[in-house]
Design an enzyme around this catalytic site. Structure first.
Site, PDB file in Angstrom:
ATOM      1  N   ASP A  17       0.853  -1.194   0.000  1.00 21.05           N
ATOM      2  CA  ASP A  17       0.000   0.000   0.000  1.00 21.05           C
ATOM      3  C   ASP A  17       0.887   1.241   0.000  1.00 21.05           C
ATOM      4  O   ASP A  17       2.065   1.181   0.358  1.00 21.05           O
ATOM      5  CB  ASP A  17      -0.920   0.025   1.225  1.00 21.05           C
ATOM      6  N   SER A  18       0.299   2.354  -0.370  1.00 27.01           N
ATOM      7  CA  SER A  18       1.032   3.617  -0.293  1.00 27.01           C
ATOM      8  C   SER A  18       1.327   3.974   1.162  1.00 27.01           C
ATOM      9  O   SER A  18       2.268   4.713   1.440  1.00 27.01           O
ATOM     10  CB  SER A  18       0.205   4.729  -0.949  1.00 27.01           C
ATOM     11  N   CYS A  81      -3.579  -0.996  -2.260  1.00 26.82           N
ATOM     12  CA  CYS A  81      -3.812   0.410  -2.571  1.00 26.82           C
ATOM     13  C   CYS A  81      -4.716   0.523  -3.807  1.00 26.82           C
ATOM     14  O   CYS A  81      -4.358   0.043  -4.890  1.00 26.82           O
ATOM     15  CB  CYS A  81      -2.475   1.088  -2.850  1.00 26.82           C
ATOM     16  N   GLU A 158      -6.712   9.538   8.985  1.00 30.54           N
ATOM     17  CA  GLU A 158      -5.348   9.544   9.547  1.00 30.54           C
ATOM     18  C   GLU A 158      -5.300  10.358  10.841  1.00 30.54           C
ATOM     19  O   GLU A 158      -4.470  10.105  11.701  1.00 30.54           O
ATOM     20  CB  GLU A 158      -4.365  10.105   8.525  1.00 30.54           C
ATOM     21  N   CYS A 196     -11.155   2.900  -1.563  1.00 32.67           N
ATOM     22  CA  CYS A 196      -9.923   3.458  -0.994  1.00 32.67           C
ATOM     23  C   CYS A 196      -9.616   2.706   0.302  1.00 32.67           C
ATOM     24  O   CYS A 196     -10.549   2.368   1.045  1.00 32.67           O
ATOM     25  CB  CYS A 196     -10.112   4.946  -0.711  1.00 32.67           C
ATOM     26  N   HIS A 198      -8.648   3.582   3.097  1.00 29.10           N
ATOM     27  CA  HIS A 198      -9.019   4.198   4.377  1.00 29.10           C
ATOM     28  C   HIS A 198     -10.513   4.139   4.675  1.00 29.10           C
ATOM     29  O   HIS A 198     -10.919   4.279   5.822  1.00 29.10           O
ATOM     30  CB  HIS A 198      -8.579   5.663   4.393  1.00 29.10           C
TER      31      HIS A 198
HETATM   32  N1  DGL Z   1      -3.952   3.865  -0.429  1.00 31.30           N
HETATM   33  C1  DGL Z   1      -4.642   4.902  -1.156  1.00 31.30           C
HETATM   34  C2  DGL Z   1      -5.829   4.277  -1.876  1.00 31.30           C
HETATM   35  O1  DGL Z   1      -6.346   3.233  -1.504  1.00 31.30           O
HETATM   36  C3  DGL Z   1      -5.095   6.041  -0.247  1.00 31.30           C
HETATM   37  C4  DGL Z   1      -3.950   6.870   0.312  1.00 31.30           C
HETATM   38  C5  DGL Z   1      -3.146   7.576  -0.783  1.00 31.30           C
HETATM   39  O2  DGL Z   1      -3.680   8.481  -1.437  1.00 31.30           O
HETATM   40  O3  DGL Z   1      -1.973   7.192  -0.967  1.00 31.30           O
HETATM   41  O4  DGL Z   1      -6.294   4.806  -2.839  1.00 31.30           O
END
Ligand code: DGL
Length: 290
Positions: A17-18, A81, A158, A196, A198
């Site tokens: 993931d990012s 991600c 976050e 997403c 989150h």
């Molecule tokens: N992990 C990203 C997503 O699921 C969200 C956070 C980011 O923008 O890096 O799209």
């Protein structure tokens, strides 16, 4: 495949993931494969991906995937991600030689199974929405989709503002805007895709805000289901003695999780347990360059 102590084999599953939001996907994977070995990488130094261009996201994601496969021995990759799945799945598949699964296709497939009206809403980051990957995947399954970028939600999560009146209001406004667009186009959406990493943390908030009867699809759950099937198929096809530790049970080894981050290990450890709903343990710092 790696032999385990019982002589069977334990797959090493890389999850990328990012940041640490992808731990929602790891949590869903752990429920389905509690005895597998997981290596998780959060590219926290280069987060957020959701506001960056395809070219940059593809480079970051390919480097991250290579770390998990070449340096950590991952035999399968789950791209938790949504943004990397939407914009960089091809680049990742080209960069590594193992099966790669993203979250978009499983999310769209789950929406297709759920929707009676064939009209769905998709909410995601700006980059994911701009790629139209979800709507294309929905269209391929006979669904009409209206998508909306919700850039305020990642920072609110976050910040830990989950059950917070500001978050509830932001969710309400985003939902009413996307519903208005869908209705103006003559659609009757009955399904909302959380596109997403989150957003699953806000599931209860969404549940209270959606019109009655609307189903919520969590792409983390859908992707984990698809990943568990993929791993089980590949493992039983390859191993002399099939790996039975995908299920918990007496004698099955417990899960093994190693977490890596490219920055802010302390923040990862602190916030990560909120996403995983388990202590993430010690997070190792890794430098993938700029
Ligand atoms: N992990 C990203 C997503 O699921 C969200 C956070 C980011 O923008 O890096 O799209």
């Amino acid at each position: 495949l790696e032999p385990d102590q019982s002589g069977g084999s334990r797959p090493v599953i890389g999850v990328f993931d990012s940041g640490f939001g992808g731990l929602t996907v790891l949590k869903a994977l752990l429920r389905r494969m509690p005895a597998a070995r997981f290596v998780f990488l959060g590219d926290t130094a280069r987060l957020p991906y959701g506001s960056k261009s395809r070219r940059t996201i593809a480079r970051y994601a390919a480097e991250s995937a290579q770390f998990l496969v070449n340096q950590q021995g991952a035999q399968f990759l789950v791209i938790a991600c949504n943004t990397a799945s939407a914009l960089a799945l091809d680049a990742i598949q080209e960069a590594v030689q193992v099966p790669v699964l993203g979250v978009i296709e499983p999310g769209a497939a789950a929406a297709a199974q759920n929707s009676a009206t064939r009209d769905v809403l998709v909410i995601a980051t700006e980059a994911t929405v701009a790629s139209h990957a979800y709507v294309a995947a929905c269209r391929a399954r006979g669904l009409r989709g209206v998508e909306k970028a919700c850039p305020l939600l990642v920072p609110l999560v976050e910040e830990g503002w989950i059950e917070h009146p500001v978050t509830a209001e932001v969710v309400r406004i985003y939902l009413s805007e996307v519903l208005d667009v869908a209705r103006a186009a003559g659609q009757s959406p009955d399904t909302l895709v959380l596109g997403c990493t989150h957003y699953p943390l806000l599931r209860a908030v969404f549940q209270r805000a959606v019109p009655e009867g609307m189903r919520i699809i969590d792409s983390a759950e859908a992707a984990a289901e698809a990943a568990a099937r993929l791993v089980a198929d590949q493992v039983s096809g390859q191993a002399a003695k099939p790996f039975d530790g995908l299920r918990a049970g007496s004698g099955a080894p417990g899960p093994e999780i190693r977490c890596f981050a490219t920055d802010s290990v302390e923040k990862f450890e602190r916030l990560g347990s909120r996403f995983l709903e388990l202590p993430v343990g010690m997070v190792e710092l890794v430098d993938l360059g700029g």
